[in-house]
Design an enzyme around this catalytic site. Sequence first.
Site, mmCIF file in Angstrom:
data_model
loop_
_atom_site.group_PDB
_atom_site.id
_atom_site.type_symbol
_atom_site.label_atom_id
_atom_site.label_comp_id
_atom_site.label_asym_id
_atom_site.label_seq_id
_atom_site.Cartn_x
_atom_site.Cartn_y
_atom_site.Cartn_z
ATOM 1 N N LYS A 22 7.826 8.170 56.598
ATOM 2 C CA LYS A 22 8.134 6.831 55.518
ATOM 3 C C LYS A 22 7.478 6.281 55.359
ATOM 4 C CE LYS A 22 11.618 4.549 57.403
ATOM 5 N NZ LYS A 22 11.659 2.689 57.012
ATOM 6 N N ASN A 23 6.670 5.375 56.588
ATOM 7 C CA ASN A 23 5.871 4.508 56.544
ATOM 8 C C ASN A 23 4.782 4.059 56.070
ATOM 9 O OD1 ASN A 23 8.520 3.092 57.134
ATOM 10 N ND2 ASN A 23 8.333 3.129 59.801
ATOM 11 N N CYS A 116 17.205 -8.061 57.628
ATOM 12 C CA CYS A 116 17.959 -7.072 58.003
ATOM 13 C C CYS A 116 18.444 -7.013 59.142
ATOM 14 C CB CYS A 116 17.181 -6.079 57.549
ATOM 15 S SG CYS A 116 15.977 -5.849 58.664
ATOM 16 N N ARG A 121 12.495 -10.993 59.440
ATOM 17 C CA ARG A 121 12.003 -9.978 59.162
ATOM 18 C C ARG A 121 11.237 -11.066 57.777
ATOM 19 N NH1 ARG A 121 13.029 -4.942 58.926
ATOM 20 N NH2 ARG A 121 10.746 -4.023 59.015
ATOM 21 N N ASP A 307 10.144 0.923 67.205
ATOM 22 C CA ASP A 307 11.153 1.956 66.273
ATOM 23 C C ASP A 307 10.777 3.960 67.158
ATOM 24 O OD1 ASP A 307 9.028 2.330 62.621
ATOM 25 O OD2 ASP A 307 10.670 0.294 64.132
ATOM 26 N N ARG A 399 17.913 6.898 54.986
ATOM 27 C CA ARG A 399 17.066 5.888 54.371
ATOM 28 C C ARG A 399 16.049 6.691 55.457
ATOM 29 N NH1 ARG A 399 17.397 0.018 55.421
ATOM 30 N NH2 ARG A 399 14.881 0.385 54.202
HETATM 31 C C1 EPZ Z 1 6.983 -1.901 60.232
HETATM 32 O O1 EPZ Z 1 7.224 -3.158 59.185
HETATM 33 C C2 EPZ Z 1 8.027 -0.564 59.911
HETATM 34 N N1 EPZ Z 1 8.331 -0.733 58.742
HETATM 35 C C3 EPZ Z 1 9.030 -0.935 60.495
HETATM 36 O O2 EPZ Z 1 9.595 0.727 60.750
HETATM 37 C C4 EPZ Z 1 7.887 -0.750 61.919
HETATM 38 O O3 EPZ Z 1 9.382 -1.294 63.157
HETATM 39 C C5 EPZ Z 1 7.212 -2.336 61.989
HETATM 40 O O4 EPZ Z 1 6.604 -2.102 61.145
HETATM 41 C C6 EPZ Z 1 6.602 -2.544 63.379
HETATM 42 O O5 EPZ Z 1 6.441 -1.550 63.553
HETATM 43 C C7 EPZ Z 1 7.554 -0.186 56.954
HETATM 44 O O6 EPZ Z 1 6.446 0.161 57.702
HETATM 45 C C8 EPZ Z 1 7.801 0.244 55.552
HETATM 46 P P1 EPZ Z 1 5.112 -6.167 61.215
HETATM 47 P P2 EPZ Z 1 7.022 -4.670 59.442
HETATM 48 O O7 EPZ Z 1 5.436 -6.863 59.618
HETATM 49 O O8 EPZ Z 1 5.948 -4.406 58.356
HETATM 50 C C9 EPZ Z 1 7.276 -10.548 62.279
HETATM 51 C C10 EPZ Z 1 11.587 1.218 60.337
HETATM 52 O O9 EPZ Z 1 12.489 1.551 61.311
HETATM 53 N N2 EPZ Z 1 6.275 -10.951 61.074
HETATM 54 O O10 EPZ Z 1 4.542 -5.229 61.455
HETATM 55 O O11 EPZ Z 1 8.708 -5.508 58.378
HETATM 56 C C11 EPZ Z 1 7.781 -9.602 62.217
HETATM 57 O O12 EPZ Z 1 9.092 -10.013 61.664
HETATM 58 C C12 EPZ Z 1 10.847 0.089 59.728
HETATM 59 O O13 EPZ Z 1 11.373 2.448 59.658
HETATM 60 C C13 EPZ Z 1 6.046 -12.147 60.446
HETATM 61 O O14 EPZ Z 1 6.126 -12.977 61.327
HETATM 62 O O15 EPZ Z 1 7.124 -5.040 60.299
HETATM 63 C C14 EPZ Z 1 8.755 -8.840 63.634
HETATM 64 O O16 EPZ Z 1 8.594 -9.630 64.195
HETATM 65 C C15 EPZ Z 1 11.597 -0.834 60.549
HETATM 66 N N3 EPZ Z 1 5.664 -12.507 59.560
HETATM 67 C C16 EPZ Z 1 6.779 -9.035 63.923
HETATM 68 O O17 EPZ Z 1 5.653 -9.909 63.158
HETATM 69 C C17 EPZ Z 1 5.210 -11.724 58.615
HETATM 70 O O18 EPZ Z 1 5.187 -12.350 57.085
HETATM 71 C C18 EPZ Z 1 6.235 -7.173 63.484
HETATM 72 O O19 EPZ Z 1 6.691 -6.942 62.579
HETATM 73 C C19 EPZ Z 1 5.485 -10.613 58.839
HETATM 74 C C20 EPZ Z 1 6.175 -9.955 60.225
#
Ligand code: EPZ
Length: 421
Positions: A22-23, A116, A121, A307, A399
Amino acid sequence: MDRLRIAGGAALDGEIPIGGAKNAALPLMAASLLTAEPLELTNVPRLRDIATLIRVLEQHGVEVESGAGTLRLTAADIPNTMAPYDLVRQMRASVLVLGPLVARFGNAAVSLPGGCAIGSRPIDLHLMALEQLGAEISLGRGYIHAEAPPGGLVGNRIIFPKVSVGASENAIMAAALARGTTAIENAALEPEVADLAHCLNAMGARIEGIGSERLVIEGVDELHGAQHRVVADRIEAGTYAMAAAITGGSVTLQNVGEDLFGAAAAALREAGVALEPNGAGIRVSCADGDLTGVDVITDPFPGFPTDLQAQFMALMSKAGGASMITETIFENRYMHVPELKRMGANVNLHGASAMVRGVEKLYGAEVMATDLRASSSLVIAALAAEGETTINRVYHLDRGYERLVEKLTGCGARVERIAGS
Ligand code: EPZ
């Protein structure tokens, strides 16, 4: 709302085909906006999130043809560069259209995704990256407005202060069409990011350093169409590996290699789970009573994936001894804890850490799914519980897990889906 009814106690035995990630599919679909030519994706999972992003892309003007596990996306005529709140709020990964839209069309208005269940996020790192490439970013009435300079985005150095999968993906897609060279430092190492970069290179992008935290991207004037197979879903694979292990079963996870597991493989082996790569994929087995408690700390890839944290907690709830699980990526990813405790798990939260003490038995109960991975954690616990478990709000599972009931019953699990009122 549909619910699942699971009668625990059956050891899983058989084969489970692992689908496309998915990701990986989501950013790959967004990448279709970078060219007027068709992008053909195979091994695409049939999931709610995929369907939501199709709706987002279609309202931009992308032509989407769906087949059996395939998508053909053609962004030839894009009259609308706005992604609306009612769609973005359903699936925050819709924000991945931002980089491509600004890079190819010079502007975009994308609804702020909102938080969420697992955390606030934020997307500040996405916006920082685009500003580094010259975009003017303004926020108004819940929307991000991004405007490229008159000549388009300009290559630059982007240093991420913390690892972000989505922000890395937005930055890579935007830089692919920026004028000049972009260096991205501290890029995410998740396999889905590499999969996107490989697809972009097949579309004519010039990305070096794929798979490392430093990517160098030579912008090109335009990208062309391509065919790309979506990488296997390591989180789906890890979920079913833990389902097999907790039931004392033996399952071959097809179409997936150990390289995608990262630190999760080491943690599972340390817990007493056998992982044996074979011709078809990976054979996962664990004799009853062999599970022992293992400490894990979630970390960006190749660390233990956030995850898989909820699923691992379900596994550890039946392991001998204790397991300290620490979640470092998201601030509220313990929604599964109260539900697991209703099934008899012994879990105590201490800030970002959960102390799990293994119990002899879990007991079936009526529980509530709260988010995608918490839901799969409840499925794992239910498969090993004594008695029957009903899991409500299984739309969360839809999802991220394609044909979950079929894949589990195919290995002897007693699972049925009951249509909701
Ligand atoms: C991706 O989300 C995945 N989703 C998530 O999977 C996964 O948990 C996550 O990466 C971490 O591996 C998809 O790929 C669609 P991040 P993403 O940006 O990109 C903070 C699932 O269950 N952050 O790597 O949103 C954020 O709050 C989902 O399949 C900022 O502070 O995750 C988090 O603490 C859930 N500012 C950390 O970084 C930003 O601009 C990592 O988030 C972006 C993120």
